[in-house]
Design an enzyme around this catalytic site. Structure first.
Site, short mmCIF file in Angstrom:
data_model
loop_
_atom_site.label_atom_id
_atom_site.label_comp_id
_atom_site.label_asym_id
_atom_site.label_seq_id
_atom_site.Cartn_x
_atom_site.Cartn_y
_atom_site.Cartn_z
N ASP A 1 -3.68 -2.83 -7.76
CA ASP A 1 -2.79 -3.16 -6.64
C ASP A 1 -1.64 -4.03 -7.13
OD1 ASP A 1 -2.23 -3.57 -3.64
OD2 ASP A 1 -2.51 -5.61 -4.36
N GLU B 1 -5.08 3.03 -7.05
CA GLU B 1 -4.83 1.69 -7.58
C GLU B 1 -5.82 1.34 -8.67
OE1 GLU B 1 -2.81 -0.57 -3.75
OE2 GLU B 1 -4.98 -0.64 -3.98
#
Length: 228
Positions: A47, A119
């Protein structure tokens, strides 16, 4: 090469990275429903790196843009439904390791899981290589979307852009229909259909609220129309 290795090799070609440590990729594809070690820590890392890479790309792509404009464009690229679309383009869902319950409930197609997995894969690539290698992979995944960006649309969400596109061509406005809601109260997924009369088109979108699902459906319609 056995079937599992061939399966993994196809995914690595799609990702644009050949793993020195295949175990990292395997971990990045393991959902928490499997139990034990899963991709949550890699998702945390991914992320951060995806946000950084996209922010840096936008900084260079729009040298005259204000901070607020850059933030809004970045948010449109790294939000869950966009990440899930990128994951689908990479066919990431086919490679996920899910528990029996998630498999039966369609976890391979669930946007939230696909976004998290993308991610986590980015985080795995970072650990397996370096920042520059990860940057090139992520930029390749988002290349088409980055090329299609303009500051003119920075403040407009997908529903607004779709409405303006149709109005500019004297076409009827889209209609949105709630198809269903799945999951527990704390983790619901809304499924919405977006219908266009002219041009004739029906697409669907999902999200953690009806509003987000409608935005996802509108974004899908824009992609089908070639104006995303």
């Amino acid at each position: 090469m056995n079937d599992r290795q061939a399966h993994s090799a196809r995914l690595q070609r799609a990702l644009g990275h050949s793993f020195s440590d295949p175990g990292l990729l395997d971990l990045a594809l393991t959902h928490r429903s499997v139990g034990g070690r899963n991709y949550e820590r890699l998702e945390f890392l991914g992320d951060s790196i995806v946000n950084h890479i996209i922010a840096e790309a936008l900084y260079h792509q729009f040298p005259k843009a204000r901070e607020g404009e850059l933030s809004r464009i970045r948010a449109s690229l790294v939000r869950g439904d966009t990440l899930a679309k990128v994951a689908r383009e990479l066919q990431l869902g086919e490679h996920l390791h899910l528990g029996p319950g998630e498999r039966k409930s369609g976890g391979r197609r669930r946007s939230s899981i696909l976004a998290d997995a993308l991610e986590s894969v980015a985080g795995a690539i970072l650990l397996d290589s370096d920042v520059e290698t990860c940057r090139q992979c992520v930029l390749n995944w988002f290349a088409q979307r980055l090329e299609g960006l303009s500051l003119e649309n920075a403040d407009k969400d997908a529903k607004t852009r779709l409405q303006e596109y149709l109005q500019g061509r004297n076409c009827p406005l889209p209609e949105y229909e709630l198809l269903g809601v799945q999951g527990e109260d704390h983790n619901q997924q809304f499924q919405v259909a977006c219908r266009l009369v002219k041009p004739t088109l029906v697409v669907e979108g999902s999200g953690s609220s009806r509003r987000k699902a409608e935005q996802a459906a509108a974004s899908s319609a824009l992609e089908h129309l070639g104006v995303a």
